[in-house]
Design an enzyme around this catalytic site. Sequence first.
Site, PDB file in Angstrom:
ATOM      1  N   GLU A 108      17.457   1.316   7.660  1.00 30.15           N
ATOM      2  CA  GLU A 108      18.474   1.889   6.880  1.00 30.15           C
ATOM      3  C   GLU A 108      18.632   2.965   5.722  1.00 30.15           C
ATOM      4  OE1 GLU A 108      21.109   0.312   7.133  1.00 30.15           O
ATOM      5  OE2 GLU A 108      20.456  -1.308   8.592  1.00 30.15           O
TER       6      GLU A 108
ATOM      7  N   CYS B 222      21.963   2.861  -2.472  1.00 28.88           N
ATOM      8  CA  CYS B 222      22.245   3.455  -1.507  1.00 28.88           C
ATOM      9  C   CYS B 222      23.926   3.544  -1.070  1.00 28.88           C
ATOM     10  CB  CYS B 222      21.370   2.715   0.003  1.00 28.88           C
ATOM     11  SG  CYS B 222      21.931   0.417   0.361  1.00 28.88           S
TER      12      CYS B 222
ATOM     13  N   GLY C 284       1.201  -1.391   0.067  1.00 28.94           N
ATOM     14  CA  GLY C 284       0.486   0.119  -0.297  1.00 28.94           C
ATOM     15  C   GLY C 284       0.931   1.018   0.566  1.00 28.94           C
TER      16      GLY C 284
ATOM     17  N   GLY D 248       1.774   2.674   5.686  1.00 30.94           N
ATOM     18  CA  GLY D 248       3.051   3.085   5.931  1.00 30.94           C
ATOM     19  C   GLY D 248       3.120   4.068   6.877  1.00 30.94           C
TER      20      GLY D 248
HETATM   21  P1  NAD Z   1      11.340   5.997   0.159  1.00 35.08           P
HETATM   22  O1  NAD Z   1      11.465   6.564   1.530  1.00 35.08           O
HETATM   23  O2  NAD Z   1       9.842   6.801  -0.961  1.00 35.08           O
HETATM   24  O3  NAD Z   1       9.973   5.184   0.452  1.00 35.08           O
HETATM   25  C1  NAD Z   1      10.702   3.212   1.184  1.00 35.08           C
HETATM   26  C2  NAD Z   1       9.114   3.281   1.877  1.00 35.08           C
HETATM   27  O4  NAD Z   1       9.006   3.724   3.013  1.00 35.08           O
HETATM   28  C3  NAD Z   1       7.834   3.031   1.210  1.00 35.08           C
HETATM   29  O5  NAD Z   1       7.355   1.065   1.258  1.00 35.08           O
HETATM   30  C4  NAD Z   1       6.585   3.519   1.432  1.00 35.08           C
HETATM   31  O6  NAD Z   1       5.613   2.985   0.763  1.00 35.08           O
HETATM   32  C5  NAD Z   1       6.963   3.530   2.375  1.00 35.08           C
HETATM   33  N1  NAD Z   1       6.770   5.184   3.288  1.00 35.08           N
HETATM   34  C6  NAD Z   1       6.669   6.939   2.392  1.00 35.08           C
HETATM   35  N2  NAD Z   1       6.317   7.276   3.429  1.00 35.08           N
HETATM   36  C7  NAD Z   1       5.857   6.566   4.365  1.00 35.08           C
HETATM   37  C8  NAD Z   1       5.521   6.950   5.283  1.00 35.08           C
HETATM   38  N3  NAD Z   1       4.810   8.322   5.652  1.00 35.08           N
HETATM   39  N4  NAD Z   1       5.776   6.120   6.869  1.00 35.08           N
HETATM   40  C9  NAD Z   1       5.720   4.893   6.433  1.00 35.08           C
HETATM   41  N5  NAD Z   1       6.455   4.592   5.342  1.00 35.08           N
HETATM   42  C10 NAD Z   1       6.339   5.897   4.067  1.00 35.08           C
HETATM   43  O7  NAD Z   1      12.011   5.219  -0.295  1.00 35.08           O
HETATM   44  P2  NAD Z   1      12.205   4.991  -1.862  1.00 35.08           P
HETATM   45  O8  NAD Z   1      12.217   5.348  -2.789  1.00 35.08           O
HETATM   46  O9  NAD Z   1      12.003   3.338  -2.220  1.00 35.08           O
HETATM   47  O10 NAD Z   1      13.596   4.239  -1.813  1.00 35.08           O
HETATM   48  C11 NAD Z   1      14.554   4.947  -2.293  1.00 35.08           C
HETATM   49  C12 NAD Z   1      15.707   5.084  -0.759  1.00 35.08           C
HETATM   50  O11 NAD Z   1      16.122   4.415  -0.080  1.00 35.08           O
HETATM   51  C13 NAD Z   1      16.992   5.798  -1.380  1.00 35.08           C
HETATM   52  O12 NAD Z   1      17.423   7.231  -0.288  1.00 35.08           O
HETATM   53  C14 NAD Z   1      17.928   4.456  -0.929  1.00 35.08           C
HETATM   54  O13 NAD Z   1      19.331   5.013  -0.553  1.00 35.08           O
HETATM   55  C15 NAD Z   1      17.929   4.015   0.492  1.00 35.08           C
HETATM   56  N6  NAD Z   1      17.568   2.728   0.358  1.00 35.08           N
HETATM   57  C16 NAD Z   1      18.534   2.867   1.460  1.00 35.08           C
HETATM   58  C17 NAD Z   1      19.473   1.300   2.019  1.00 35.08           C
HETATM   59  C18 NAD Z   1      19.943   0.793   3.693  1.00 35.08           C
HETATM   60  O14 NAD Z   1      20.241   0.450   3.499  1.00 35.08           O
HETATM   61  N7  NAD Z   1      20.185   2.013   3.870  1.00 35.08           N
HETATM   62  C19 NAD Z   1      19.533   0.315   0.395  1.00 35.08           C
HETATM   63  C20 NAD Z   1      18.235   0.705   0.107  1.00 35.08           C
HETATM   64  C21 NAD Z   1      17.595   1.898  -0.453  1.00 35.08           C
END
Ligand code: NAD
Length: 471
Positions: free
Chosen positions: A244, A278, A200, A206
């Site tokens: 993360e 990331c 979702g 979330g």
């Molecule tokens: P994002 O933060 O937009 O979304 C990640 C998840 O969070 C999704 O499932 C999204 O629906 C959910 N989400 C969004 N708003 C939310 C809220 N208010 N409350 C709870 N959940 C919410 O990130 P993305 O664009 O999907 O992924 C890319 C990012 O992830 C980059 O910044 C990347 O660096 C990071 N990343 C970090 C790691 C690590 O291990 N440190 C690994 C992979 C990606």
Amino acid sequence: MHHIEQVYINGEFVTPHGTERFDLYNPATARVIGQVRLADAVDGERAIAAARAAFPAWSKTTKQMRIAALQRMHAAVAARHDDLLEAVVEEYGAPASRSAWMASYPAEVIAQAIAALEAFDFTTVAGAARVEMTPLCVAGLITPWNSDAGFICGKLAAALAAGCTAVIKPSEMSALQTQIVTEALHAADLPPGVFNIVTGRGDTVGETISRHPHVAKISFTGSTRTGKAILRNAAENFTRVTLELGGKSPTLILDDADIKQAIPLAVQAGLMNSGQACVAGTRILVPQSRKAEFEQALALAVAAVVSGDPRDAKTVVGPMVSERQWQRVQGYIQKGLAEGARLLAGGVGRPEGTRDGWFVRPTLFTDVHNQMAIARDEIFGPVLCVIAYRDEAEAIAIANDTDYGLSALVLGGDSGRARRVAQQIQAGRVLVNTLTHEPKAPFGGFKHSGVGREMGAWGISAFMEPKSILS
Ligand code: NAD
């Protein structure tokens, strides 16, 4: 066309209460390839209730029972390797080397959790106290699109190993991969409610998870911005968090580096996962004394990188995951030019020979200083910066002058010196003359790159609370 109509709650595929349909795209063609019906807050609540009901029994299972369950999960996920491979290419545009890893990693990470669980001591002695590691209860696992199946399996395996039950909210953009993993995990025959998967939106499902008083732990991988929102929500109930988050990792090339070894590693580190990683090493720090030499070699190497059709074996950089991400990368390339950085390779627009997909040109800037937006912001695309430094101390200062601290790479001829430099870098993982991944080591970030660690015993402990018993 793919139609995903159900979510997974209490051991069953069920029609969600949510009715919104979300389009899924093939980023290599920019065409819609399917739709997923999204869960809403009501579904999130149901999933949390199911996980809560399953917790008392699951938390009392023995280590052997959990290992047996994880082994069934491992076999079931490994059996779907080929389906995952096809999904990560179709839905995500991962090129060959990356897609092979993304299809095998989900099973591998479960195997890593099994090994960590086998060695895990649930009870230790501290002076007169017996310290019992106690599972927290329901864990909310929120994952991004850039390694969907791997994050779902890694977080779930660690949570279950600890004795927690789980509600998983994967990204809405990777629903094909989620569907395959959900079917595999269902086939592993775990007790109903032990894990629930509700795809979702972040601002509905979330938020429901991160604000819910019955969710004791959030393990989140995603952007730093979302991580901050989750941390704020979690404060209300003292919900434990592992975050993360993003990165702007440095690749520090020392003045004694062998150029032939350093350049391929630096380019690979910067462009991994088409720049959508990331840990990508997007700031390449070179000594002023050898700047021209490194610029020339890096420019040739980046210009030679093939960006295009992920199904072509020569492709190294696939399309960006979405049009929004494509626009973001274009915007940062324009910003770099406006800030006065000098283009050595790539630039705005699509690579030659590509058409409709969200393809970008692998781009290398030089004459970048560390205060420019292209050096500070996580772009999440194949855009690299060359930053010159005068001496080792300045190199370390520039490497550490960032909000982030996820990963770093140090390249140098004298490995002892390179290791000493590595010790001074503020990052959760520093690689020295290698890109090898070590799944047994803790993974996570300093500063705005996150809170806590995943993998190994650290990853399992993150779903537990130590309880000291004195008698
Ligand atoms: P994002 O933060 O937009 O979304 C990640 C998840 O969070 C999704 O499932 C999204 O629906 C959910 N989400 C969004 N708003 C939310 C809220 N208010 N409350 C709870 N959940 C919410 O990130 P993305 O664009 O999907 O992924 C890319 C990012 O992830 C980059 O910044 C990347 O660096 C990071 N990343 C970090 C790691 C690590 O291990 N440190 C690994 C992979 C990606």
